[in-house]
Design a protein around this motif. Structure first.
Motif, mmCIF file in Angstrom:
data_model
loop_
_atom_site.group_PDB
_atom_site.id
_atom_site.type_symbol
_atom_site.label_atom_id
_atom_site.label_comp_id
_atom_site.label_asym_id
_atom_site.label_seq_id
_atom_site.Cartn_x
_atom_site.Cartn_y
_atom_site.Cartn_z
ATOM 1 N N VAL A 29 0.856 -1.190 0.000
ATOM 2 C CA VAL A 29 0.000 0.000 0.000
ATOM 3 C C VAL A 29 0.891 1.238 0.000
ATOM 4 C CG1 VAL A 29 -1.744 1.302 1.282
ATOM 5 C CG2 VAL A 29 -1.846 -1.203 1.228
ATOM 6 N N LYS A 31 0.294 5.123 0.040
ATOM 7 C CA LYS A 31 -0.720 6.183 0.096
ATOM 8 C C LYS A 31 -0.247 7.313 0.999
ATOM 9 C CE LYS A 31 -3.445 4.050 3.818
ATOM 10 N NZ LYS A 31 -4.683 3.335 4.157
ATOM 11 N N TYR A 35 4.143 6.888 3.813
ATOM 12 C CA TYR A 35 4.695 6.375 5.074
ATOM 13 C C TYR A 35 6.047 7.030 5.391
ATOM 14 C CZ TYR A 35 0.946 2.921 4.830
ATOM 15 O OH TYR A 35 -0.291 2.317 4.771
ATOM 16 N N LEU A 76 -7.948 2.259 -3.149
ATOM 17 C CA LEU A 76 -8.621 1.721 -1.961
ATOM 18 C C LEU A 76 -9.877 2.492 -1.548
ATOM 19 C CD1 LEU A 76 -5.487 0.878 0.228
ATOM 20 C CD2 LEU A 76 -6.829 -0.643 -1.241
ATOM 21 N N ARG A 127 -16.514 1.541 8.054
ATOM 22 C CA ARG A 127 -15.965 2.634 7.250
ATOM 23 C C ARG A 127 -16.637 2.633 5.888
ATOM 24 N NH1 ARG A 127 -9.566 4.003 6.465
ATOM 25 N NH2 ARG A 127 -9.597 2.387 4.862
ATOM 26 N N HIS A 153 -11.705 -4.919 4.838
ATOM 27 C CA HIS A 153 -10.741 -4.103 5.590
ATOM 28 C C HIS A 153 -11.065 -4.240 7.073
ATOM 29 C CE1 HIS A 153 -7.781 -1.058 6.252
ATOM 30 N NE2 HIS A 153 -8.638 -0.162 6.691
ATOM 31 N N MET A 156 -7.963 -3.269 13.797
ATOM 32 C CA MET A 156 -6.660 -3.699 14.311
ATOM 33 C C MET A 156 -6.803 -4.703 15.447
ATOM 34 S SD MET A 156 -4.429 -1.964 12.707
ATOM 35 C CE MET A 156 -4.140 -0.415 11.907
ATOM 36 N N SER A 182 -6.876 -7.072 4.765
ATOM 37 C CA SER A 182 -5.843 -6.278 5.430
ATOM 38 C C SER A 182 -5.927 -6.555 6.922
ATOM 39 C CB SER A 182 -6.051 -4.789 5.174
ATOM 40 O OG SER A 182 -7.338 -4.410 5.588
ATOM 41 N N HIS A 183 -4.846 -6.217 7.613
ATOM 42 C CA HIS A 183 -4.802 -6.290 9.079
ATOM 43 C C HIS A 183 -5.085 -7.670 9.656
ATOM 44 C CE1 HIS A 183 -5.552 -1.685 8.977
ATOM 45 N NE2 HIS A 183 -4.314 -1.994 8.700
ATOM 46 N N ARG A 203 -3.122 -6.797 1.793
ATOM 47 C CA ARG A 203 -2.594 -5.428 1.690
ATOM 48 C C ARG A 203 -1.767 -5.118 2.925
ATOM 49 N NH1 ARG A 203 -8.210 -4.680 0.298
ATOM 50 N NH2 ARG A 203 -8.480 -4.521 2.535
ATOM 51 N N LEU A 204 -0.578 -4.620 2.714
ATOM 52 C CA LEU A 204 0.277 -4.226 3.844
ATOM 53 C C LEU A 204 0.873 -2.851 3.592
ATOM 54 C CD1 LEU A 204 2.460 -7.375 4.726
ATOM 55 C CD2 LEU A 204 0.490 -6.501 5.986
ATOM 56 N N GLY A 205 0.730 -1.990 4.591
ATOM 57 C CA GLY A 205 1.385 -0.683 4.522
ATOM 58 C C GLY A 205 2.391 -0.567 5.651
ATOM 59 N N THR A 206 1.879 -0.240 6.825
ATOM 60 C CA THR A 206 2.734 0.003 7.993
ATOM 61 C C THR A 206 3.699 -1.143 8.275
ATOM 62 O OG1 THR A 206 0.926 1.308 8.887
ATOM 63 C CG2 THR A 206 2.660 0.671 10.419
ATOM 64 N N ARG A 373 -2.289 5.206 11.415
ATOM 65 C CA ARG A 373 -2.803 4.951 10.069
ATOM 66 C C ARG A 373 -3.621 6.124 9.650
ATOM 67 N NH1 ARG A 373 -1.153 0.890 13.336
ATOM 68 N NH2 ARG A 373 -0.308 -0.742 12.044
HETATM 69 C C1 PLP Z 1 -4.360 2.056 4.592
HETATM 70 C C2 PLP Z 1 -4.998 0.787 4.198
HETATM 71 C C3 PLP Z 1 -4.285 -0.409 4.292
HETATM 72 C C4 PLP Z 1 -2.901 -0.477 4.856
HETATM 73 O O1 PLP Z 1 -2.943 -0.157 6.211
HETATM 74 P P1 PLP Z 1 -1.678 -0.319 7.136
HETATM 75 O O2 PLP Z 1 -2.235 -0.341 8.500
HETATM 76 O O3 PLP Z 1 -0.797 0.855 6.890
HETATM 77 O O4 PLP Z 1 -1.019 -1.597 6.764
HETATM 78 C C5 PLP Z 1 -4.910 -1.557 3.846
HETATM 79 N N1 PLP Z 1 -6.157 -1.535 3.348
HETATM 80 C C6 PLP Z 1 -6.868 -0.398 3.249
HETATM 81 C C7 PLP Z 1 -8.247 -0.453 2.694
HETATM 82 C C8 PLP Z 1 -6.323 0.800 3.679
HETATM 83 O O5 PLP Z 1 -7.029 1.925 3.587
#
Ligand code: PLP
Length: 373
Positions: A29, A31, A35, A76, A127, A153, A156, A182-183, A203-206, A373
């Motif tokens: 991810v 966005k 980060y 997203l 959301r 989505h 946490m 995600s998560h 999906r991975l961001g953080t 986030r």
């Molecule tokens: C931001 C986001 C992610 C990634 O989130 P992180 O907590 O940064 O890994 C994954 N899916 C969706 C839909 C998001 O908006």
């Protein structure tokens, strides 16, 4: 020059590769502020990882990653008719749009038949997404589109595996396709991957970009410093200092996302009193800064300025102009001005943003707060 991110690029890339190799179906991810690394850099790293799809947060970010990414891009934030950029992307063969409302799905079928879409299922996060009860009504609509799967989505905390399993199962009963998640912990993701019988994506961001915190540190620069005596007035707001010491001007301010954290509501009277004794400047206005000077975090003299901050160092003073000092940051809310490669290992690949190598010895023990986030 204000804030510098020192990145051990080689070690960071090792971390990214190891996450990618143990996460089949990884969707990085990229966005927001990227980060802390910026979106183009993340797009280049995603290219290095060899993944099929990159996720961006909003439609406008597609253009920002395009020069550095040639694979599929999933947006997203669900499509909305009031967003002309998102609407244009419905006809872009390299973009997958997320749809989060039944009416929007109908509009897209009517006006952009064949568009590539993933359909979001609403989770306990509340959301975006269709309510599970609405799912049976999408089956016919999906036949008019290029259905790329279901997206879920998760929050946490809580029983996310159960929730993901329940929602994915109801969705797959309506239409079969990949499930984007995600998560989920790596273990829960593996579990679900084994159970669902369809392709899964994570999906991975953080955890991807900001894992391995030991590979980076953020520093500011001491721009100036002035001795002051107890009772002297300082700063825009002319607060009086309570002890002899130094007003230290450090780089980084509101423009970089350096924020003044108010003393926490939970602080005890004793903690507050201690804070004053330890060099707090004003019993009501003081706040601990993210800057470490002479071994510990110091108090702001007053709220950060646009590009610099005034910090109080009590006592004899042990910093010098030009010193690089640690700053504790959440990289999701901070804009650094430059990224410097601090790898010890030679790396022949292109490093467009790297300049000279700083001394990476004397690395402070930096606490990394939980990222936002
Ligand atoms: C931001 C986001 C992610 C990634 O989130 P992180 O907590 O940064 O890994 C994954 N899916 C969706 C839909 C998001 O908006």
């Amino acid at each position: 020059m204000s804030l510098t991110l020192h990145l051990d690029t080689a070690a960071w890339r090792d971390h990214l590769s190891s996450v990618a190799s143990r996460t089949p179906g990884l969707v990085p991810v990229a966005k927001g502020n990227g980060y802390g690394f910026g979106l183009p850099r993340l797009a280049r790293e995603a290219t290095r990882l060899g993944v099929a799809t990159l996720a961006v947060g909003v439609a406008d970010e597609v253009a920002t990653v395009r020069d550095d990414w040639s694979g599929d891009i999933v947006v997203l934030t669900p499509w909305a008719s009031h967003d002309p950029v998102a609407t244009e992307l419905l006809d872009d063969p390299g973009v997958i749009s997320t749809v989060g409302r039944l009416d929007d799905l109908r509009t897209i079928v009517r006006e952009h038949p064949g568009a590539r879409v993933v359909v979001e299922v609403r989770t306990s996060m509340q959301r975006f997404g269709l309510e599970p009860a609405e799912l049976p009504r999408v089956a016919d609509l999906l036949r008019e589109l290029t259905f790329e799967g279901w997206t879920i989505h998760l929050p946490m905390v809580g029983p996310t595996l159960d929730e993901a399993r329940r929602l994915a199962t109801s969705a797959l009963a309506v239409a079969t396709g990949p499930v984007w998640l995600s998560h989920l912990s790596p273990r829960d993701y593996d579990t679900l991957n084994g159970e669902l019988g369809v392709e899964t994506r994570l999906r991975l961001g953080t955890k991807l970009w900001l894992g391995a915190p030991q590979t980076r540190r953020v520093t500011a620069t001491v721009l100036d410093l002035h001795p002051v005596s107890r009772g002297d007035k300082v700063g825009y707001w002319q607060h009086r200092v309570l002890t002899d010491g130094w007003v230290v001007v450090v780089s980084g301010g509101t423009a970089n996302g350096v924020a003044m954290t108010a003393p926490s509501a939970g602080a005890t009277l004793r903690q507050r009193a201690q804070a004053v004794i330890l060099g707090g400047v004003d019993a009501t206005g003081r706040a601990l800064s993210p800057y470490t000077l002479a071994g510990r975090k110091r108090f702001f003299v007053e709220p950060p300025h646009m590009q610099s901050s005034l910090v109080f160092l009590p006592g004899a003073g042990a910093v010098a102009i030009g010193d690089e000092v640690p700053v504790e940051t959440r990289l999701t809310t901070v804009m650094v001005d430059r990224i410097i490669d601090s790898s010890d290992r030679p790396d022949s690949s292109d490093r467009p943003d790297s300049s000279d190598r700083p001394d990476s010895s004397n690395r402070p023990d930096q606490q990394t707060p939980e990222e936002n986030r």
